[in-house]
Each structure stands twice: as C-alpha cells, then as structure tokens.
Design an enzyme around this catalytic site. Structure first.
Site, PDB file in Angstrom:
ATOM      1  CB  THR A   1      -0.782  -0.174   1.559  1.00  0.00           C
ATOM      2  OG1 THR A   1      -0.076  -0.235   2.550  1.00  0.00           O
ATOM      3  CG2 THR A   1      -1.724  -1.106   1.209  1.00  0.00           C
TER       4      THR A   1
ATOM      5  CG  ASP B   1       7.736  -7.207   3.241  1.00  0.00           C
ATOM      6  OD1 ASP B   1       7.434  -8.629   2.967  1.00  0.00           O
ATOM      7  OD2 ASP B   1       6.695  -6.747   2.975  1.00  0.00           O
TER       8      ASP B   1
ATOM      9  CB  THR C   1      -3.417  -6.126   7.770  1.00  0.00           C
ATOM     10  OG1 THR C   1      -3.697  -4.381   8.037  1.00  0.00           O
ATOM     11  CG2 THR C   1      -5.255  -6.212   6.735  1.00  0.00           C
TER      12      THR C   1
ATOM     13  N   GLY D   1       6.405 -10.133  -1.414  1.00  0.00           N
ATOM     14  CA  GLY D   1       6.898 -11.172  -2.172  1.00  0.00           C
ATOM     15  C   GLY D   1       5.695 -11.334  -3.888  1.00  0.00           C
TER      16      GLY D   1
END
Length: 493
Positions: A15, A242, A264, A83
């Site tokens: 995002t 990440d 989330t 990913g």
C-alpha cells in the site's frame, strides 16, 4: 571503517513505500529517518490488476535526490518489497508493460486446480518446493500468464525488488529470499527446480543468477547519478522479501524463540538451518522461505487484525468511530471467554458486514452470540490469541530447539492488549518490537555487505542496542486451558 556510515533502504509494501536514511555510528548507535513516503496501489487497466512500477521508480529517484541534497553519498542502497510478483523484460532491456499484481482475478482457485490437474499435483509441488499452496504463488502466476504478450515476448523475468534494482543498476539478478516465495526453488539446494519451471513452460535462463542477501549487484547507473546527484553508489541485494528483512532484524539471541510478524495479516514462524518438508508440514500449510545466512523461515500465514479493521469500517459507516483506547476499554470490560471465531475461516475473507458475520459464525457453532460491540472486540482479540497458541503448538512439534518466547515485530508489536492476551494464552513471554523491522533488516544487511557487521548475530546485536522492546509476561495462564479446548472444538482441530 569510515564513520558515520550512511545507508539508504527503499522499503515497499503493498500500500505504500518509503525511503529510509540510516546513519551508523562507531559506537554501534544507528539513527534512521524517513526521507519520503509514497503511495503504492493496485491499478486496474482493461480489467487487469497491475502495479505502477514506473511511479514507484520515480518515487525512489525522488528519495535519492533528497539524500543527495543533504550532501550525503551513501555506502550503498537496497530495495525490499512484498513477495511473489514478477515483471517481464524485453530483449532491448525495457520492461514489457506493468507487472500484474497478485490480486488479479486470473490468480484464482480455478487456475490452481487446472495447474494441479494438468501439470503437477499439489503433493509433488510441495515436496519439490516446500511452499504452501496459495493461488497467487509465482508458479501459478506463470501458468495463468503463459500465453500473454508479456511472457511470450520476454527475454528476462524478475521479481519486483530485483527489477527495481535492475532499473537502478542495469544488472538483473534473482535474490534468494524473494525467489523462495514463489514455489519455484528447491528448498534444500536454493536453486530453481527445473521440473517445476518446465511445468509452466519457463526456461531457467530467463531469470537472473540466484544470489544471497548481502551480494553487491552493481552501482547506480551513470544517467541516474547525473539525474539524482549521487555518485556510483553500490546497489546491494538484501532480503528482497520484506519478511526476510524483518526477521533478520529480530533482536533475539540463540534460536529458542518463535516470531510473529503482526499486522493486518500475520506470519508466525521459526528460524531453521534446514527446511521442513513433510506430510505434516504440508497438511498444516507450513511454508519454507529463504532467510539471511542460509537460514530457512518456516512460516504459517494467519489472519491478523483484518477482522477488527473490517469491523471498524462497518461501525464507521454507521457513524461510530472507536479509538484504540476505547477498543481496549471495551474489550477489558466484556466478559472473557464467551465466544471464539477461527480468524482464518473463509467466511471472514471479505464479508459485506464483518460484525454480522462474526455473530452468524458464533450462532452456527453453537456459541453465545456477542451481545454488543464490546463483546465482538473481546471475541476477536481472544480468538487471535487462541489461534496464535494453536499455530505455535504446531511449530513446537517440528522445531529442533525449544521455543521459550515469542518475538512480535511489525505494527502489531504496539498492540498492548493483544500482546498481553497472547502471553497468557501461550504461557510464554512475548517480546514486542521493533515496529520498523523490515527497514532495519534491509539496512543492516547492507552494513554486513560493506563489512560494518560480520554476521547475523552481530546484526541483531545492533538492533538490540538501538531498538527498545517491551516484554509481556503470562498472567494466570491456567485460566486459558479450558477455553482453549473449546476453541479447538469450535474450529474442528
């Protein structure tokens, strides 16, 4: 070594993205600063979901310009992203269109079933790759896109962080941790499984050479040096995925711990020296992804705060805006252990009305229906803690070391109520922090490549020196045993 040493991390999520400037001092102190933050959103073009990689690249260049304006020429720079997603490159070195996003409608169960039926069974694919079945895995994307213009005309294929590094350096590699997310690699050798590639009609030489985190890819392109004002800065392959970068920055010693990357969505796992590829690990949908220094991250996906976030959206639409302190107070006053949900049940993936769906789930499973919003919030927090206990029990069965604590990283590390409940549910200390683990991991793998730290252990020591953590201890864990038995019966485990 020269101090202070400057490093730049481009940390991109699904995002948003940001440029982080880190300053490493001789005493081990490290300062970090966000230079710029920019949006990242899936865009729909002719019914296809894409990532606007050119916009991301422009934002990265803006971050470099802001660094240069300070008179800083970094030791190195590096990119990490989410990913599985890939981009196609033509024979002239240009990208072929925009990369397709993992949420594209073509990456669905029908495609997955088709792949299993005609190319390779799910059991064989897992045995070869050790990666759980997710409909948007790279292997399924390649299958779904095999007849598209981009793949048919591609000379090279790269994962998103590798393609961004290619745009910076002019050299395309395949970084090990990001490639490991796609169900394309042999988890024992760390190399491409040729039979898997053959099953989707992709030649191995379309990908760049597989390199490990800490490899210098090249230097900033001359035209980018002129445009940004930076010099020939080395571009480093870090934990391109990440989560690999985040796990590298866990401020832990030894191996007697599990981790929870909490937000989330959540990932729980342990760090191993070898992959675990068994019938039990396949049945439990555990996945083996690459980590720093040849480690393996044995992971399991768990729905995180998604359920609560969707409730908040629904309540907001009705004109009710709960603050986090209000949610904590509501949950604290509600009666404990009344009702539970399985956060990973498919009914919670994208319901139109999450609070209503929670109530319907409780009714369907023969439990008391939450009477009000406070009861719903309590149900969500306790259910997450219960699910963490269940998943942790699975890892205890396969871990080669005892698990004596849970390290929580990411945004969820700030959720004091959930951390408190989790510590009691699992009857282990919960160590919370860092929030910005991904950026720390990216930066410190760069520092390792440049010789400022010499190992994963010393990298984590730098994190311990610089990042405050908070430990939550179990309180009356015995009170969770009987409710946990009810939770297991409810989710049919």
């Amino acid at each position: 070594m020269n101090y202070p040493a400057y490093f730049v991390a481009f940390d991109l999520g699904a995002t948003s993205g940001r440029t982080i400037l880190a300053t490493l001092h001789e005493n081990g102190k490290m300062d970090t600063e966000e230079i710029n933050r920019f949006p990242n959103a899936i865009i729909n073009v002719n019914g296809i979901s894409h990532w606007n990689i050119y916009s991301l690249f422009e934002s990265i260049k803006q971050g470099m310009k802001l660094v240069a304006e300070r008179g800083i020429n970094p030791v190195s720079m590096a990119v990490d992203t989410w990913g599985v997603d890939i981009a196609a490159i033509a024979s002239d070195g240009q990208l072929i269109g925009l990369p397709v996003a993992y949420r594209d409608s073509r990456f669905n169960s029908d495609n997955t079933d088709s792949y299993f039926a005609k190319a390779m069974s799910s059991e064989d694919l897992y045995a070869r790759t050790g990666i759980q079945t997710l409909n948007f895995n790279t292997v399924f994307q390649l299958h779904a896109l095999r007849d598209t213009f981009a793949l048919l005309n591609s000379a090279r294929i790269g994962f998103i962080p590798d393609v961004l590094s290619y745009l910076l350096s002019g050299k395309l590699i395949t970084e090990y941790t990001i490639a490991s997310t796609g169900a394309l690699l042999n988890p024992h050798t760390g190399e491409f499984d040729i039979d898997v590639l053959d099953s989707v009609g992709i030649a191995k030489d379309k990908f760049g050479e597989i390199v490990k985190p800490g490899t210098v890819i090249g230097t900033l392109r001359p035209e980018l040096q002129n445009e940004t004002g930076l010099g020939a800065v080395p571009i480093v392959a870090v934990g391109g995925h990440d989560t690999a970068s985040a796990v590298a920055a866990i401020p832990a010693e030894g191996r007697d711990w599990a981790f929870l990357s909490s937000g989330t969505w959540s990932l729980m796992g342990i760090e191993n020296d070898k992959p675990v590829v068994t019938e039990d690990s396949r049945r439990h949908n555990m996945t083996n992804e690459g980590g720093i220094e040849n480690t393996i991250r044995l992971l399991k996906n768990i729905t995180g705060m998604w359920v609560l976030e969707e409730c908040l959206k629904r309540w907001k639409a009705k004109g009710i805006n709960y603050s986090y302190p209000e949610l904590v107070e509501m949950a604290s006053k509600a009666e404990p252990f009344k009702s539970f949900i399985d956060p990973d049940d498919t009914c919670f993936v994208a319901p139109a009305d999450m609070p209503k769906t929670i109530c319907e789930y409780c009714e369907k499973t023969g439990q008391p229906v939450p009477a009000d919003d406070s009861a719903i919030v309590r149900c969500i927090f306790e259910s997450l803690a219960m699910k963490y206990r269940y998943v942790l029990s699975l890892f205890k069965e396969v871990a080669s070391n005892p698990i004596n604590r849970l390290n929580v990283i990411g945004g969820g590390s700030r959720n004091e109520l959930l951390n408190t409940l989790t510590a009691s549910a699992i009857n282990l200390p919960v160590v919370a922090g860092p929030v910005e683990g991904t950026a720390f991991g990216n930066i410190l793998v760069q520092a390792k490549a440049a010789g400022y730290v010499d190992s994963l252990d010393s990298l984590r020591e730098v994190v311990r020196k610089n990042v405050p953590t908070k430990t939550y201890l179990p309180a009356n864990p015995e009170a969770w045993d009987e409710p946990y038995s009810r939770f297991l019966s409810i989710i049919n485990k």
